[in-house]
Design an enzyme around this catalytic site. Structure first.
Site, PDB file in Angstrom:
ATOM      1  CB  SER A 165      -0.887   0.011   1.250  1.00  0.00           C
ATOM      2  OG  SER A 165      -1.522   1.272   1.418  1.00  0.00           O
ATOM      3  CE1 TYR A 195      -4.467  -2.463   4.462  1.00  0.00           C
ATOM      4  CE2 TYR A 195      -3.689  -0.296   3.793  1.00  0.00           C
ATOM      5  CZ  TYR A 195      -4.151  -1.558   3.460  1.00  0.00           C
ATOM      6  OH  TYR A 195      -4.284  -1.904   2.136  1.00  0.00           O
TER       7      TYR A 195
END
Length: 257
Positions: free
Chosen positions: A139, A152
């Site tokens: 990400s 995350y």
């Protein structure tokens, strides 16, 4: 023009979203795709839609014994795995100080330890053959801080670092390991984040000073196929001299900071 892949491709988290798009794309490119997902029904649905030699396997990447069993079964029943794409992932947004232990542990179990377990199992099969390609979907939050995404982003940073280090170790064996780092992508995960906020997409594209996001210079949310196309390139022979690379596919959202 790239040669047909003609190999077995294992894709985790392929029951929906980016993983499903990757599975479909690799099948188009000639791979025999093994669609794996924690949800057997979702995996079977994607494999059935692909058709041909695509097969489905239920796989929870947090279950290390299951990982070993599934990888061994694929090698025995489908064929030697030449491509691995780590696409399984979870996102539970929230402020860092309000993140509970269970959320932190689950996030790392899937996004980081899952990548480790599956990559290790597959790499052990690839190494004696002297060939293979591993791609991890990380990400852009792994490289640039994001409010509400501490767990995350940290888990994705761990998976990206692991994949690049793995690439260094496996390079002498002819195995390439790369990372694709998406930004905001139109998947169920993003739609869940946007739920109940009709202005969320506009703010994401335009930028939001309150959450320290600069926006998306290309002016659009990515599709899952945008991310899958990057993966398809990295596993192809057109990328044969690329390894340990971290490819941001985010429309310029991080300004590559």
């Amino acid at each position: 023009m790239s040669q047909p892949l003609n190999t077995v491709a294992l894709v985790t988290g392929a029951g929906q979203g980016i993983g499903a798009a990757v599975a479909r794309g690799l099948a188009v490119d000639g791979a025999r795709v093994v669609v794996t997902d924690r949800s057997a029904a979702d995996a079977e649905s994607v494999a059935a839609a692909i058709g041909g030699p695509a097969v489905a396997r239920a796989l929870d990447v947090t279950d290390r014994d299951a990982v070993l069993e599934v990888v061994a079964g694929i090698e025995a029943d489908v064929g030697p795995i030449g491509i691995l794409v780590n696409a399984a992932g979870v996102l539970v947004p929230g402020p860092a100080v309000e993140t509970d232990d269970e959320t932190w542990d689950r996030t790392f179990a899937v996004n980081a330890t899952g990548v480790f377990s599956v990559s290790r199992a597959v790499a052990r099969c690839m190494t004696p053959r002297g060939a293979g390609s591993i791609v991890t979907i990380a990400s852009n939050s792994a490289g640039v801080p994001r409010t509400g995404m501490a767990a995350y982003g940290a888990s994705k940073a761990a998976s990206a670092s692991f994949t690049r280090s793995l690439g260094l170790e496996l390079a002498p064996h002819g195995i390439r390991c790369n990372v694709v780092a998406p930004g905001s992508t139109d998947t169920a995960m993003l739609r869940d984040l946007f739920a109940g906020d009709p202005d969320a997409e506009r703010r994401t594209i335009a930028g939001d000073l309150q959450s320290f996001k600069p926006g998306i210079p290309l002016g659009r949310i990515a599709t899952a196929d945008d991310i899958a196309d990057a993966v398809r390139f990295l596993v192809s022979d057109r990328a044969r001299h690329i390894t340990m690379h971290d490819l941001y596919v985010d429309g310029g959202a991080t300004l590559r900071g």
